[in-house]
Design a protein around this motif. Structure first.
Motif, mmCIF file in Angstrom:
data_model
loop_
_atom_site.group_PDB
_atom_site.id
_atom_site.type_symbol
_atom_site.label_atom_id
_atom_site.label_comp_id
_atom_site.label_asym_id
_atom_site.label_seq_id
_atom_site.Cartn_x
_atom_site.Cartn_y
_atom_site.Cartn_z
ATOM 1 N N GLU A 70 0.843 -1.191 0.000
ATOM 2 C CA GLU A 70 0.000 0.000 0.000
ATOM 3 C C GLU A 70 0.881 1.246 0.000
ATOM 4 O O GLU A 70 1.999 1.244 0.517
ATOM 5 C CB GLU A 70 -0.919 0.017 1.221
ATOM 6 N N ALA A 71 0.357 2.334 -0.540
ATOM 7 C CA ALA A 71 1.119 3.585 -0.573
ATOM 8 C C ALA A 71 1.295 4.175 0.823
ATOM 9 O O ALA A 71 2.330 4.773 1.124
ATOM 10 C CB ALA A 71 0.423 4.599 -1.478
ATOM 11 N N GLU A 72 0.290 4.005 1.683
ATOM 12 C CA GLU A 72 0.352 4.551 3.039
ATOM 13 C C GLU A 72 -0.666 3.820 3.901
ATOM 14 O O GLU A 72 -1.532 3.100 3.406
ATOM 15 C CB GLU A 72 0.035 6.046 3.031
ATOM 16 N N GLY A 73 -0.564 4.012 5.204
ATOM 17 C CA GLY A 73 -1.515 3.375 6.105
ATOM 18 C C GLY A 73 -0.972 3.318 7.517
ATOM 19 O O GLY A 73 -0.033 4.038 7.874
ATOM 20 N N THR A 74 -1.560 2.441 8.330
ATOM 21 C CA THR A 74 -1.147 2.263 9.722
ATOM 22 C C THR A 74 -1.120 0.775 10.039
ATOM 23 O O THR A 74 -2.029 0.031 9.656
ATOM 24 C CB THR A 74 -2.119 2.975 10.684
ATOM 25 N N VAL A 75 -0.061 0.348 10.712
ATOM 26 C CA VAL A 75 0.082 -1.054 11.106
ATOM 27 C C VAL A 75 0.493 -1.131 12.574
ATOM 28 O O VAL A 75 1.052 -0.179 13.127
ATOM 29 C CB VAL A 75 1.135 -1.779 10.238
ATOM 30 N N GLN A 76 0.194 -2.252 13.200
ATOM 31 C CA GLN A 76 0.650 -2.510 14.564
ATOM 32 C C GLN A 76 2.024 -3.164 14.576
ATOM 33 O O GLN A 76 2.796 -3.030 15.524
ATOM 34 C CB GLN A 76 -0.354 -3.418 15.286
ATOM 35 N N GLU A 77 2.309 -3.886 13.499
ATOM 36 C CA GLU A 77 3.575 -4.563 13.322
ATOM 37 C C GLU A 77 3.723 -4.851 11.830
ATOM 38 O O GLU A 77 2.792 -4.642 11.050
ATOM 39 C CB GLU A 77 3.584 -5.885 14.110
ATOM 40 N N LEU A 78 4.881 -5.339 11.445
ATOM 41 C CA LEU A 78 5.121 -5.698 10.051
ATOM 42 C C LEU A 78 5.191 -7.219 9.965
ATOM 43 O O LEU A 78 6.123 -7.837 10.492
ATOM 44 C CB LEU A 78 6.418 -5.060 9.556
ATOM 45 N N ARG A 79 4.201 -7.814 9.321
ATOM 46 C CA ARG A 79 4.127 -9.273 9.219
ATOM 47 C C ARG A 79 4.309 -9.674 7.756
ATOM 48 O O ARG A 79 3.568 -9.223 6.884
ATOM 49 C CB ARG A 79 2.796 -9.772 9.745
ATOM 50 N N CYS A 80 5.274 -10.540 7.500
ATOM 51 C CA CYS A 80 5.513 -10.989 6.134
ATOM 52 C C CYS A 80 4.404 -11.946 5.702
ATOM 53 O O CYS A 80 4.122 -12.937 6.407
ATOM 54 C CB CYS A 80 6.868 -11.680 6.032
ATOM 55 N N PRO A 81 3.775 -11.701 4.566
ATOM 56 C CA PRO A 81 2.682 -12.564 4.130
ATOM 57 C C PRO A 81 3.145 -13.917 3.588
ATOM 58 O O PRO A 81 2.316 -14.812 3.377
ATOM 59 C CB PRO A 81 2.019 -11.732 3.021
#
Length: 435
Positions: free
Chosen positions: A98-109
């Protein structure tokens, strides 16, 4: 020998000081030149990636491209900002698309590895399950950080070169331009609140770098818009950005002020305000009078002037917008236009400026379509490569070099374009082993 070392910049840019400045056609069209630009320019200069206001909270992120390199800019739980390569350290998948946003953590799919907001490895999935990782496994510490991230008045830049000069030194004279634009705010701050206009055009990235500071083209490329303004004046809703006047008055406006060719490839064109009293006594006189009291006559004159500028290689500021361009191929470029709000200005002021951006720069606006059509025409013309050179001589005989090494030119001089090509030549001359 690697193709990287076969390109001699002296074969592409020829300058006889005060007399002649030529650029070779292949500097825009050659695929090997383009690939070398990605390594020697985009991955070794300061590249604008966003504004701090776009990352307001913990977990706020933006993704960006720096040359060929995908990156993430992220705010952590302590409020700090970090920049990381957008790549899982396990098997290489991009973490965010995504171009921008908010996450709690970075999880590899791909395999579920998890990284915290500071980039540290938090979880290796199924680590101790059968067939998992043994006691000698060396767990990666975390995501790989981009070597340099710095901010100037909220404008965020990154560089892949750990030895690059500090950002403020790199900006040089451009700091005065940025200061004047941001000092239109009583608090000295802007807010990037609107989604960007996004467009792709058929043409090389340098066409946008040249065009945004080209005072020479307006009356010709945007001739239909000029006639519209001359006929309907302010009723088109210009909000002072492209003032409705007669064709003669608009032409005179284009031949006021000065152009600048700056060190490190930056350039700008500046037109002084024609009537500061009209600003002080107009609809937003309260805002302007407060700014005049805060900055004095000289400072207010800088704030009230109209400046179009480019920070080499791929960021510009014009009117009330930040513009970013991303090279995709020698003949394709993506442009993102971010209108911004002036913090502390009346709501009607910011709303009016946004409407003016839509009128000229938006997807259905007058200006952006004109420019992209010209870029396509230039791209078509450049395929006639039996014509070897493009001519950038305009104003060379009247440019004046200052003690700082920058050049001051007359209003429609091609001084800003020569700044681009001088820095292009310098950077393309460097070898891959240079720091």
């Amino acid at each position: 020998m690697s193709r990287e070392f076969d390109i001699d910049p002296d074969d592409y840019v020829r300058e006889k000081p005060g007399h002649q400045f030529l650029v070779r056609t292949e500097a825009y069209t050659d695929a090997d030149v383009f690939e070398l630009e990605m390594r020697r320019i985009f991955e070794r200069t300061w590249i604008y990636v966003g504004h701090e206001s776009e990352l307001p909270d913990a977990g706020s992120f933006k993704t960006a491209q720096v040359g060929r390199q995908p990156i993430i800019v992220l705010r952590d739980k302590q409020g700090g900002l970090g920049a990381f390569f957008n790549r899982c350290v396990h098997r290489g998948a991009a973490l965010l698309r995504e171009a921008e946003g908010t996450v709690q953590e970075l999880r590899c799919p791909y395999h579920g590895w998890v990284f915290d907001l500071s980039g540290k490895t938090r979880l290796v999935s199924e680590r101790n399950d059968p067939g998992g990782y043994g006691p000698g496994f060396e767990q990666p510490e975390g995501l790989v950080p981009v070597p340099r991230l710095e901010s100037y008045r909220g404008l965020l830049f990154v560089s892949m070169d750990p030895q690059i000069v500090p950002l403020e030194r790199y900006l040089g004279l451009m700091k005065e331009v940025i200061d004047a634009k941001l000092d239109l705010s009583p608090t000295g701050r802007i807010v990037v609140a609107s989604k960007p206009y996004v467009a792709r055009y058929q043409g090389n990235w340098k066409l946008q770098t040249e065009n945004i500071v080209d005072a020479y083209h307006f009356m010709h490329t945007h001739g239909a818009f000029v006639k519209l303004q001359a006929k309907f004046g302010d009723t088109t809703g210009d909000f002072g950005v492209h003032k409705g006047r007669s064709t003669r008055e608009m032409r005179e406006q284009r031949f006021r002020g000065a152009t600048w060719s700056c060190l490190y490839g930056h350039g700008y064109a500046q037109v002084p305000a024609a009537d500061t009293d009209a600003l002080l006594d107009g609809e937003f006189g309260g805002l302007y009078r407060a700014l005049h009291a805060q900055h004095g006559d000289e400072g207010f004159a800088r704030i009230a002037s109209k400046v179009t500028s480019t920070v080499f290689p791929s960021m510009g500021m014009i009117h009330q917008q930040i513009r970013v361009w991303r090279p995709i191929s020698p003949e394709e470029t993506e442009v993102l236009i971010y209108p911004y709000e002036i913090e502390g200005a009346p709501e009607a002021f910011n709303a009016g400026m946004l409407r003016s951006q839509e009128r000229f720069y938006g997807p259905s606006g007058f200006g952006m379509t004109d420019d992209t059509e010209i870029f396509a025409r230039v791209t078509q013309g450049l395929r006639a490569d039996h014509v070897k050179w493009l001519v950038f001589d305009r104003g060379m005989d009247t440019d004046e070099q200052t003690a700082s090494g920058d050049f001051r030119g007359l209003p429609s001089s091609e001084a800003p374009q020569r700044a681009l090509w001088r820095e292009w030549s310098r950077l393309m001359r460097r070898s891959a082993s240079e720091a």
